[in-house]
Motif scaffolding. Structure first.
Motif, short mmCIF file in Angstrom:
data_model
loop_
_atom_site.label_atom_id
_atom_site.label_comp_id
_atom_site.label_asym_id
_atom_site.label_seq_id
_atom_site.Cartn_x
_atom_site.Cartn_y
_atom_site.Cartn_z
N MET A 103 16.87 4.84 26.46
CA MET A 103 17.42 5.74 25.43
C MET A 103 18.04 6.93 26.16
SD MET A 103 16.55 4.40 22.54
CE MET A 103 15.69 2.85 22.37
N GLU A 131 20.91 2.73 24.92
CA GLU A 131 21.32 3.20 23.59
C GLU A 131 21.51 4.71 23.67
OE1 GLU A 131 21.08 -0.51 21.44
OE2 GLU A 131 22.00 1.44 21.01
N GLU A 134 22.62 11.23 19.73
CA GLU A 134 22.79 12.68 19.73
C GLU A 134 21.50 13.27 19.19
OE1 GLU A 134 26.63 13.70 18.12
OE2 GLU A 134 26.02 15.78 17.83
N GLY A 135 20.94 14.19 19.93
CA GLY A 135 19.68 14.74 19.48
C GLY A 135 19.34 16.02 20.20
N GLU A 139 13.32 18.66 19.51
CA GLU A 139 12.86 17.94 18.30
C GLU A 139 13.24 16.48 18.48
OE1 GLU A 139 11.15 19.29 15.94
OE2 GLU A 139 11.62 21.43 15.94
N LEU A 140 12.46 15.77 19.25
CA LEU A 140 12.84 14.40 19.61
C LEU A 140 12.63 13.45 18.44
CD1 LEU A 140 11.36 14.18 23.22
CD2 LEU A 140 13.75 14.47 22.56
N PRO A 141 13.60 12.53 18.24
CA PRO A 141 13.50 11.58 17.13
C PRO A 141 12.72 10.33 17.50
CG PRO A 141 15.62 11.34 18.20
CD PRO A 141 14.89 12.43 18.94
N PHE A 142 11.58 10.53 18.12
CA PHE A 142 10.75 9.40 18.53
C PHE A 142 9.30 9.67 18.15
CE2 PHE A 142 14.32 7.93 20.80
CZ PHE A 142 14.82 8.95 21.58
N GLU A 146 5.71 6.72 23.10
CA GLU A 146 6.74 5.69 23.00
C GLU A 146 7.25 5.18 24.36
OE1 GLU A 146 7.94 4.65 19.73
OE2 GLU A 146 8.62 3.06 21.08
N ASP B 17 21.09 -1.10 16.24
CA ASP B 17 20.35 -2.12 16.96
C ASP B 17 18.93 -2.17 16.42
OD1 ASP B 17 20.10 -3.84 19.53
OD2 ASP B 17 18.39 -2.47 19.55
N THR B 19 16.08 -2.93 17.83
CA THR B 19 15.08 -2.24 18.65
C THR B 19 15.18 -0.73 18.45
OG1 THR B 19 15.30 -3.97 20.30
CG2 THR B 19 14.20 -1.96 20.98
N LEU B 20 16.41 -0.23 18.44
CA LEU B 20 16.63 1.19 18.24
C LEU B 20 16.09 1.63 16.89
CD1 LEU B 20 17.97 3.79 19.32
CD2 LEU B 20 20.06 3.08 18.18
N ILE B 23 12.49 2.30 16.86
CA ILE B 23 12.00 3.42 17.66
C ILE B 23 12.30 4.78 17.01
CG2 ILE B 23 12.37 4.65 19.84
CD1 ILE B 23 12.69 1.99 21.21
N LEU B 24 13.48 4.90 16.43
CA LEU B 24 13.90 6.20 15.92
C LEU B 24 13.10 6.65 14.71
CD1 LEU B 24 17.80 5.95 16.09
CD2 LEU B 24 16.28 7.23 17.60
N VAL B 25 12.79 7.96 14.70
CA VAL B 25 12.15 8.57 13.54
C VAL B 25 12.89 9.86 13.23
CG1 VAL B 25 9.88 7.60 14.08
CG2 VAL B 25 10.47 9.88 14.91
N CYS B 26 12.56 10.45 12.10
CA CYS B 26 13.14 11.74 11.73
C CYS B 26 12.71 12.78 12.77
CB CYS B 26 12.65 12.15 10.35
SG CYS B 26 13.08 13.85 9.90
N PRO B 27 13.66 13.54 13.33
CA PRO B 27 13.28 14.50 14.37
C PRO B 27 12.39 15.63 13.85
CG PRO B 27 15.57 14.81 13.72
CD PRO B 27 15.11 13.55 13.07
N LEU B 28 12.40 15.85 12.55
CA LEU B 28 11.62 16.96 12.00
C LEU B 28 10.26 16.49 11.49
CD1 LEU B 28 14.56 18.75 10.20
CD2 LEU B 28 13.32 19.56 12.20
N LYS B 30 9.01 13.34 11.92
CA LYS B 30 8.52 12.25 12.78
C LYS B 30 8.12 11.02 11.97
CE LYS B 30 8.82 15.43 15.99
NZ LYS B 30 10.13 15.66 16.64
N PRO B 58 23.72 7.37 16.58
CA PRO B 58 22.95 8.14 15.62
C PRO B 58 22.98 9.62 15.99
CG PRO B 58 21.66 6.32 16.54
CD PRO B 58 22.89 6.43 17.36
N CYS B 59 23.20 10.48 15.02
CA CYS B 59 23.25 11.91 15.28
C CYS B 59 22.02 12.54 14.65
CB CYS B 59 24.54 12.50 14.71
SG CYS B 59 25.98 11.74 15.44
N LEU B 60 21.03 12.79 15.47
CA LEU B 60 19.74 13.24 14.96
C LEU B 60 19.40 14.65 15.42
CD1 LEU B 60 18.03 9.80 15.52
CD2 LEU B 60 18.40 10.89 13.32
#
Lengths: 262, 80
Positions: A103, A131, A134-135, A139-142, A146, B17, B19-20, B23-28, B30, B58-60
């Motif tokens: 990532m 992958e 933008e982040g 405040e990581l989007p994970f 992980e 994707d 897999t992506l 893995i991704l969650v809301c940055p605020l 989670k 994705p723009c997070l």
């Protein structure tokens, strides 16, 4: 002069108006991340070329070292923070292979566009496992636990809240895994500091001026001064919860790499 | 609407994707995200915010999130 050029710092882009808080790790949080974001967007087209030029290609060596220290291996799920145009992400993908996942996260859409373009031009299948997103490093989007490894190249010095960044890295890292953070070294040795300042004033800034980026590179000196020493970085990591932290000076003390294990 | 974890969408470069997406969650918050096919954005139902996708990326960044009520009103104004 050749010897001096051999240890020239890479271009590491900094921007915004960071107040001089050279010895204060818990100083005022500077709310200028948007300025820096705009700045990194602006320099994206020349960032890679300047890195190569100003470090005479040595930044590749430092980045390879950072990736080795991260402990990333085949099949791992790894994260490169403040990935920029993707140098570390590409190196990580070579380590984790096509069975792993990388990532690459950055707050600059222009830098990410360069990274994506570079990815499309590369032939090896392992690069397809990257992958981009933008982040915000704060405040990581994970979710928690992980990643098997995290790298960060010339990013920690630029974030507006280093405590927060370290805690986020800790949160998303799997237990027993490492973060490897490469950046300029803020040295306690006056000779090293003098040499860094000299190189910035007499090599980095003049070259950057040719590209119309003199102000951004003039800022580099105060940015390094406002950064943390190796010892302070180790403390930062330990206070964020890491079980161990070690800062290695490389390239004659000009660069440093913090390795911390959760 | 479909949950992000079950979407493999291909539409003008807005590819998520699998897999992506897992893995991704809301940055605020989670919490998990949901891909909205209509707006081609990633939605955090927990806090009512949507995040855009630009060219498949994705723009997070939290400050780039749009509150869902505001997004809905903006759509209504555009229709008028």
């Amino acid at each position: 002069m050749t010897a001096l050029l051999r240890i020239v710092s890479p271009v590491t882009f900094t921007g915004g108006n960071l107040p001089d808080n050279s010895r204060s790790r818990r100083g005022t949080v500077v709310k200028c991340s948007n300025e820096r974001r705009v700045l990194f967007n602006r320099i994206a087209p020349v960032y890679d070329n300047l890195n190569d030029l100003l470090s005479l290609g040595q930044h590749r060596i430092w980045k390879n070292m950072a990736v080795s220290w991260s402990g990333a291996k085949t099949g791992n799920n790894v994260l490169d923070l403040c990935c920029g145009s993707g140098d570390l992400a590409f190196l990580l993908s070579e380590k984790v292979g096509s069975t792993g996942k990388v990532m690459g996260l950055d707050f600059s859409c222009e830098q990410l566009a360069v990274a994506a373009t570079r990815q499309n031009l590369k032939a090896r299948s392992c690069y397809k496992c990257i992958e981009w997103m933008e982040g915000d490093a704060l405040e990581l989007p994970f979710g928690d636990c992980e990643f098997d490894a995290i790298t960060m190249g010339y990013g920690l010095r630029n974030v507006v809240d280093r405590d927060r960044a370290m805690k986020e890295m800790y949160r998303v890292l799997k237990p027993g895994s490492r973060v490897s953070i490469l950046d300029f070294n803020k040295s306690n040795q006056s000779v090293t500091t003098f040499m860094q300042d000299w190189m910035i004033d007499n090599v980095v800034v003049p070259v950057a001026t040719v590209y119309g980026l003199s102000k951004e590179y003039e800022y580099l000196k105060s940015s390094i001064n406002g950064y943390l020493t190796g010892e302070e970085l180790e403390t930062l990591a330990l206070e964020a919860g890491f079980s161990s932290a070690r800062h290695y000076e490389i390239s004659g003390g000009f660069m440093g790499n913090l390795v911390a294990e959760r | 609407m479909v949950r992000l974890s079950r979407v493999l969408l291909k539409d003008a470069g807005n590819v998520i994707d699998k897999t992506l997406s897992e893995i991704l969650v809301c940055p605020l918050s989670k919490q998990p995200l949901r891909f909205c096919e209509k707006t081609k954005s990633l939605v955090s139902d927990t806090i009512g915010v949507s995040f855009p996708m630009k060219g498949g990326i994705p723009c997070l960044v939290p400050k780039d999130g749009k509150i869902l009520e505001e997004e809905s009103e903006a759509s209504k104004k555009n229709i008028k």
